[in-house]
Design a protein around this motif. Structure first.
Motif, PDB file in Angstrom:
ATOM      1  N   GLU A   8      37.101  45.113  34.292  1.00  0.00           N
ATOM      2  CA  GLU A   8      38.386  44.744  34.895  1.00  0.00           C
ATOM      3  C   GLU A   8      38.478  45.160  36.355  1.00  0.00           C
ATOM      4  OE1 GLU A   8      39.225  45.035  30.444  1.00  0.00           O
ATOM      5  OE2 GLU A   8      38.020  46.113  31.934  1.00  0.00           O
ATOM      6  N   ARG A  63      39.156  42.518  39.279  1.00  0.00           N
ATOM      7  CA  ARG A  63      40.394  42.647  40.058  1.00  0.00           C
ATOM      8  C   ARG A  63      40.090  42.816  41.546  1.00  0.00           C
ATOM      9  NH1 ARG A  63      42.237  46.522  35.992  1.00  0.00           N
ATOM     10  NH2 ARG A  63      43.698  45.521  34.562  1.00  0.00           N
ATOM     11  N   SER A 101      45.492  42.276  31.874  1.00  0.00           N
ATOM     12  CA  SER A 101      44.245  42.344  31.106  1.00  0.00           C
ATOM     13  C   SER A 101      44.471  42.973  29.743  1.00  0.00           C
ATOM     14  CB  SER A 101      43.179  43.139  31.872  1.00  0.00           C
ATOM     15  OG  SER A 101      43.596  44.470  32.080  1.00  0.00           O
TER      16      SER A 101
END
Length: 235
Positions: free
Chosen positions: A184, A188, A201
């Motif tokens: 993640e 991101r 998420s």
């Protein structure tokens, strides 16, 4: 204070970019050894379309059809001004241009990104490398005071949903393996660099255990998907 709803969202005309990056074909609810992330993205899209009947969906499967990795020729072409590009340069950038065009159309990006050895699959990294494009998704001017780089999609109102899966458990923030989760955070970071900062998420865990804990994690993730769709479409 109210959340801003664009005219396209108000009339159900959003464009959703659905990306799958798993190397596993099929969904885990219909195929033996199928993908959990494909299962989650498909559920999200079904729920989204059910609540937004006029929505357009663009599908991109980088797991089965990965973009070509960045090469020296790609870099040469990308950093050559468009007006000066030769025919070979345009061909080298053809897939990248197609992927960027899809991204530019999207109001919402839903990406299924499983964890492979603590990070995103190579197929998805290749996707990222193809959409982070000078002059198209980020700007660069070496003479610019301060930061010579800036995001070109910052005012586009795009949102990103990352749906992941992990073999082990405890990768969420503050948990026992959080320092090893580079999925993640890396996704991101790349999207924020081009101006997409509204991100959400969730993930399935316990895949390698294959017991009741996996089944429970899938059920919890599916419920969270439903809740996220409801939250994102809420006026």
């Amino acid at each position: 204070m109210h959340d801003f709803i664009s005219p396209m969202e108000l009339f159900g005309m959003t464009t959703l970019l659905h990306i799958d990056a798993s190397a596993r074909p099929g969904s885990s609810d219909t195929t033996a050894y199928g993908s959990h992330t494909r299962r989650l993205t498909a559920r999200f899209v079904r729920q989204w379309v059910a609540t937004q009947p006029g929505a357009k969906v663009i599908y991109r499967d980088v797991g089965m059809e990965p973009p070509p990795p960045v090469s020296g020729r790609w870099i040469h072409a990308a950093f050559t001004l468009e007006a000066a590009r030769e025919a070979w340069m345009k061909e080298v950038l053809r897939v990248s241009d197609m992927l960027v065009d899809e991204l530019l159309q999207a109001d919402l990006i839903v990406a299924g990104v499983p964890m492979y050895n603590f990070g995103p699959p190579a197929q998805f990294k290749a996707y990222i490398d193809n959409i982070v494009r000078v002059g198209r998704t980020f700007g660069f001017d070496r003479s610019r005071a301060g930061d010579p780089y800036w995001p070109l999609l910052a005012d586009a109102g795009k949102r990103l949903v990352i749906l992941s899966s992990r073999g082990d458990h405890g990768y969420a923030e503050g948990q026992r393996l959080s320092d090893r989760n580079h999925v993640e955070a890396s996704v991101r970071t790349a999207f924020a660099y081009i101006g997409v900062t509204d991100t959400h998420s969730l993930a399935v865990e316990y895949d390698e255990f294959g017991d009741r804990r996996l089944a429970d994690s899938i059920s919890q993730a599916e419920a969270a998907v439903d809740e996220l769709v409801a939250a994102l479409v809420r006026p």
